[in-house]
Design an enzyme around this catalytic site. Structure first.
Site, PDB file in Angstrom:
ATOM      1  N   GLU A 235       0.890  -1.174   0.000  1.00 52.15           N
ATOM      2  CA  GLU A 235       0.000   0.000   0.000  1.00 52.15           C
ATOM      3  C   GLU A 235       0.919   1.212   0.000  1.00 52.15           C
ATOM      4  O   GLU A 235       1.458   1.590   1.038  1.00 52.15           O
ATOM      5  CB  GLU A 235      -0.883  -0.007   1.263  1.00 52.15           C
ATOM      6  CG  GLU A 235      -1.768  -1.229   1.416  1.00 52.15           C
ATOM      7  CD  GLU A 235      -2.902  -1.286   0.400  1.00 52.15           C
ATOM      8  OE1 GLU A 235      -3.146  -0.277  -0.285  1.00 52.15           O
ATOM      9  OE2 GLU A 235      -3.531  -2.347   0.286  1.00 52.15           O
ATOM     10  N   CYS A 269      -2.013   9.360   2.231  1.00 50.64           N
ATOM     11  CA  CYS A 269      -1.681   8.784   0.928  1.00 50.64           C
ATOM     12  C   CYS A 269      -2.731   9.160  -0.103  1.00 50.64           C
ATOM     13  O   CYS A 269      -2.449   9.219  -1.289  1.00 50.64           O
ATOM     14  CB  CYS A 269      -1.568   7.277   1.045  1.00 50.64           C
ATOM     15  SG  CYS A 269      -2.972   6.565   1.897  1.00 50.64           S
TER      16      CYS A 269
END
Ligand code: NAD
Length: 517
Positions: A235, A269
């Site tokens: 991720e 993110c």
């Protein structure tokens, strides 16, 4: 004597604690213990596991204020966001997987076509993998690792967690919560340390690595994991576009843009990192975001009314300074903010709006991970999609329009793991939905059914209830056998029962031949 990691409050630069920088030997010992415990833990029922998760939820609820304050102190984020973006969503995730993991992973019958007429059946069951190594970042130090810990434990794995060296106290807190919940020893272990500790966990022969962090580290982990063929979920970073069409609700879109770019000081993110607005409304929209940004209150995370807290570290702040300087040098214009906020001793950067950005500029290509909102304009739908996709990343994207079918049409053309229509950023907080990226934003998924499937080994069980007849493809090949196989190719492989019926005489002939042998 072992080395220590010192944890600082980035808003005040004060030390708030010291933890072990665990050696590779310590990591190996933790993984060995985890493997030994796995043998027992895998035998527990979903119900028993859920009891520990629900108990851990209760511990969190009873210590919520203290936990929120620790998250804020160690990461710099406002206490408000420690509640809204970490504690609340992860509590929801915990109840969801405690209640639903078994249902999500129930065994599944597979339709094997005509073979079922020969007494065969197939199903998939899901086995726990073993020891899961979780390596996590500092930006959501509570919700990211805790969500994965919960999912890992619920499906019968044991877990070794290596939290970020910038937020190790929050990592240890997760361990403490489960200890208080009565989780058996070593089912979850937290090994604090820096990148070397993380690398040791990858080398230690765990059954899967769940990594959340930067592309650079993700690459190293994938390369190291390849040596032991340890599977990894990556991720990684994002450079997420927000595309605003002239027919969007500009009041909502401008508030969302400001929040999406500056929440957590832009260190998410899935932050809005590039904003594309349709030419005809660019002036009006830009005025709105500038006005709303000027109203933001920057202060210590511990204050109730703080909108924007400190960034996590000096290094992170320097990247933002670099990108902003490059924007200015390349001809973009800073409309508000643009520099470090020197009213505080810690690492505060003013929320910054940049107009006249283009995709060639560094701050539109590399992850900034700070409180900047660069704005570019577009004239047509095609151009908006082209600009949005012109990136190495593909984590999330958002499209703003009052025409939902246009929004859906565009969403399907954007190369990102999640595309939201008239929303930004927050879907990591929906534990039921999958989370993960396209392109360099990583591979594999966390959260939702797809995330749970990453943490189990699907096992195919195939049963033959008819052992009286030999399989026609067994040894004893002959011209007759070849004729049968030719028939298989022509009729059986057509998938049509009607066609396969034409094979029956040849099948009988072959069976008789095999029985004679
Ligand atoms: P990072 O890559 O510097 O560190 C992440 C973790 O990896 C830390 O625990 C670190 O100690 C460990 N690590 C460092 N080197 C290692 C190595 N060689 N082997 C194993 N582990 C190692 O990332 P960060 O600065 O903590 O986090 C910010 C990054 O994370 C940003 O790029 C952000 O976009 C990304 N992120 C992604 C998601 C997502 O879900 N896709 C969520 C949050 C953050």
């Amino acid at each position: 004597m072992s080395e220590k990691i010192i944890s600082y409050n980035p808003a005040t630069n004060e030390e708030i604690g010291r933890v072990e920088n665990n050696s590779a030997e310590n990591v190996e010992t933790a993984v060995e213990k985890s493997r030994a415990t796995f043998k027992k833990w895998r035998e527990t029922s979903f119900k028993e596991r859920a009891r520990f998760i629900i108990k851990a939820r209760e511990v969190i609820l009873s210590e919520m204020d203290e936990i929120a304050r620790l998250i804020s102190d160690e990461s710099g984020k406002p206490v408000a966001e420690a509640f809204s973006a970490e504690i609340a969503p992860v509590l929801d995730l915990m109840q969801y997987f405690a209640r639903n993991a078994q249902k999500i992973l129930k065994s599944e019958k597979i339709n094997i076509g005509q073979l079922k007429f020969l007494g065969r059946s197939s199903k998939i069951i899901y086995q726990p993998l073993g020891v899961i190594g979780i390596i996590s970042p500092w930006n959501f130090p509570f919700s990211i690792p805790l969500g994965e810990v919960v999912m890992g434990l619920m499906v019968g794995n044991t877990v070794v967690l290596k939290p970020s060296e910038l937020t190790p106290l929050v990592g240890l807190k997760i361990g403490e919560i489960f200890e208080k919940a009565g989780l058996p020893e070593d089912v979850l272990q937290v090994v604090t340390g820096d990148g070397k500790t993380g690398a040791a966990l990858v080398d230690a022969g765990v059954n899967k690595i769940m990594f959340t962090g930067s592309v650079a580290t993700g690459r190293k982990i994938a390369a190291n994991a390849a040596k032991t063929l340890t599977p990894v979920v990556l991720e990684l970073g994002g450079k997420d576009p927000m595309i605003i069409f002239a027919d969007a609700n500009l009041e909502a879109a401008s508030s969302a843009a400001v929040w999406g770019a500056f929440t957590n000081s832009g260190q998410a993110c899935s932050s809005v990192e590039r904003l594309y607005v349709e030419e005809s409304i660019a002036g009006k929209f830009t005025d709105l975001v500038v006005e709303k940004t000027k109203r933001l209150r920057q202060n210590l995370g511990s204050e109730d009314t703080t909108d924007i807290g400190a960034m996590v570290s000096e290094n992170q702040l320097k990247i933002v300074e670099d990108h902003v300087a490059d924007f200015e040098k390349s001809g973009a214009k800073i409309l508000t903010g643009g520099r470090r906020n020197k009213d505080f001793p810690g690492t505060f950067f003013q929320p910054t709006i940049i107009a006249g950005a283009t995709n060639e500029m560094r701050g539109m290509r590399e992850e900034t991970f700070g409180p900047t909102l660069p704005i570019a304009v577009f004239a047509t739908e095609e151009k908006a999609v082209e600009l949005g996709n012109d990136t190495d990343f593909g984590l999330t994207a958002s499209v703003w329009t009052s025409d939902i079918s246009k929004g859906k049409r565009i969403a399907e053309k954007i190369l990102a793991g999640t595309v939201t229509i008239n929303e930004v950023l927050y879907t990591h907080g929906i534990g039921q939905t999958p989370w993960g990226g396209f392109k360099q934003s990583g591979y594999g998924r966390t959260h939702g059914k797809l995330g749970l499937l990453e943490l189990v080994a699907p096992q195919h069980i195939h049963i033959n209830r008819n052992t009286l007849l030999p399989d026609v493809w067994w040894f004893g090949y002959s011209a007759n056998a070849i004729e049968t196989f030719r028939g298989f190719a022509r009729y059986f492989a057509s998938g049509s029962l009607f066609q396969t019926a034409r094979l029956a005489p040849q099948l009988l002939k072959r069976i008789k031949e095999l029985k004679r042998k």
